[in-house]
Structures are given as structure tokens and as C-alpha cells.
Design an enzyme around this catalytic site. Sequence first.
Site, mmCIF file in Angstrom:
data_model
loop_
_atom_site.group_PDB
_atom_site.id
_atom_site.type_symbol
_atom_site.label_atom_id
_atom_site.label_comp_id
_atom_site.label_asym_id
_atom_site.label_seq_id
_atom_site.Cartn_x
_atom_site.Cartn_y
_atom_site.Cartn_z
ATOM 1 N N HIS A 117 1.405 18.857 15.896
ATOM 2 C CA HIS A 117 1.954 19.903 14.807
ATOM 3 C C HIS A 117 2.702 19.338 13.947
ATOM 4 O O HIS A 117 3.536 18.159 13.969
ATOM 5 C CB HIS A 117 2.960 20.996 15.768
ATOM 6 C CG HIS A 117 2.010 22.056 16.318
ATOM 7 N ND1 HIS A 117 1.386 23.129 16.126
ATOM 8 C CD2 HIS A 117 1.818 21.969 17.795
ATOM 9 C CE1 HIS A 117 0.942 23.637 16.992
ATOM 10 N NE2 HIS A 117 1.231 23.168 18.216
ATOM 11 N N SER A 164 2.860 6.149 35.876
ATOM 12 C CA SER A 164 2.934 7.544 36.003
ATOM 13 C C SER A 164 4.313 7.780 34.973
ATOM 14 O O SER A 164 5.300 7.050 35.004
ATOM 15 C CB SER A 164 3.585 7.755 37.351
ATOM 16 O OG SER A 164 2.268 7.567 38.076
ATOM 17 N N THR A 169 2.555 5.814 22.747
ATOM 18 C CA THR A 169 2.615 6.038 21.468
ATOM 19 C C THR A 169 1.947 4.998 20.694
ATOM 20 O O THR A 169 1.792 5.130 19.228
ATOM 21 C CB THR A 169 3.996 6.053 21.170
ATOM 22 O OG1 THR A 169 4.821 4.930 21.258
ATOM 23 C CG2 THR A 169 4.686 7.315 21.805
ATOM 24 N N LYS A 170 1.598 3.973 21.179
ATOM 25 C CA LYS A 170 1.003 2.839 20.475
ATOM 26 C C LYS A 170 -0.392 2.174 21.343
ATOM 27 O O LYS A 170 -0.388 2.481 22.356
ATOM 28 C CB LYS A 170 1.901 1.918 19.892
ATOM 29 C CG LYS A 170 2.574 1.196 20.847
ATOM 30 C CD LYS A 170 3.603 0.362 20.329
ATOM 31 C CE LYS A 170 4.322 -0.367 21.178
ATOM 32 N NZ LYS A 170 5.469 -1.468 20.637
ATOM 33 N N ARG A 184 5.756 0.511 27.261
ATOM 34 C CA ARG A 184 5.674 -1.094 26.633
ATOM 35 C C ARG A 184 4.883 -1.855 27.748
ATOM 36 O O ARG A 184 4.930 -1.239 29.012
ATOM 37 C CB ARG A 184 7.099 -1.508 26.444
ATOM 38 C CG ARG A 184 7.873 -1.306 27.861
ATOM 39 C CD ARG A 184 9.505 -2.003 27.320
ATOM 40 N NE ARG A 184 10.058 -2.073 28.722
ATOM 41 C CZ ARG A 184 10.145 -3.145 29.530
ATOM 42 N NH1 ARG A 184 9.265 -4.334 29.082
ATOM 43 N NH2 ARG A 184 10.977 -3.155 30.521
#
Length: 201
Positions: A117, A164, A169-170, A184
Site C-alpha cells: 500500500h 522461520s 526485504t532484499k 540476512r
Amino acid sequence: MNFFAFQNWFLRQKHRLYTQLVRNGFGSIGHGCTVQAVMRCTNPAGIHLGNRVFIGADAWIDCFAAYPPSGQTFSPRLEIGDDTMIGYHSHIMVVGQVTIGKHVLIADKVYISDNLHGFEDIGRPVLAQPLTHRPVVIEDEVWIGENACVLPGVTVGRHSVIGSNSVVTKDVPPYSVVAGTPARVIRQYDEQTGQWTRASS
């Protein structure tokens, strides 16, 4: 026959029937697939399943062709490769493109989305702002642990593991183990030694 044996037999029959009832709604579906009841979906035509795909019960997997609050329209497509297993209560949202490879193992309650959003305009409610989206690719043989989130624009490389509760995000390199929020790399496969080694900090 004990009750659990009967229950398991009953559920197999239920899911076999459910798969037959829903299969014509998909954009395409290979042979040997199982879709357990009940899968929530408003636009199954955007979903394309390979052979022997398993989708666990109570999944919400959807391809949104429109977002009425912002007036946007989309041409969404979700591709799931052969022999991939998607766990119970999984949540996959697509407005653009999500590609999941072959032999992928997705645990229960995993969230995968190619969209977010908008929130930048403080003069408008978040609900009314346009969705942004970037493609997501999960390559072959990936294992995604329970409660993990894979966010827009991410590519998860071949044979990698997502721990888990991780939030990805990358991009994740092939043959890597990632964990944490944000995720990471904590281990990687070393081709020279043939061993999985701890990532250097």
C-alpha cells in the site's frame, strides 16, 4: 480402523473432491495437483499450477485484477512450478508477477506479496492510496520456514533456505541460509569445500 485413520481417509476424499471442483477455475493446472479445502481466491484465472503442486488447507492465494479504492487495474500472474508444496494458511497476494519454481517447500502461514500500500501522501488514507508492485521470484528448490514473509521485488536464489519468522526485504543469493528481521545471510554453500559455512560478518 481407529478414528484418526477414518478421519485421514475422510479428509483425503474431501480434498480430492474439492480439487476437482476448483480445477477449472485456474488459468492452467497440471496433473496430480491437490488443492485442499478451502482456498480463498477471487481471481483464480491468474494462477498457473504445474504438475503435482500441493496447496494446503485454508490458503488465501489471489491475483487482484483491480484495486477499487485507487481505481487501479492490473494483469496479475502467479506461476507455481512442478512438485512445489505450499503449506496451510499460506497467504500469497499478486497484482503483477510472482514466480515460484519447482520443488519449492513453503511451510505453513507464509506470506508472499509483490505489492504494498502507498502511504506517502499524508492527506489521504492509506487505504485510498495506489498500490505499488515489483516482481517476486522464488527459484527452484527453495525452502521457506513457517511465518516467514517475502516482500515485493525480492528474488530468492536456488536451493536457499529462509528461516522461520524471517522478513525478506532484499535478494537472497543461491545456496544461502537467511534468517532474521530483516533477513540476512547466516550460512552459504562453499563449492570448493562442498560444505555449508557460516557467513562472514
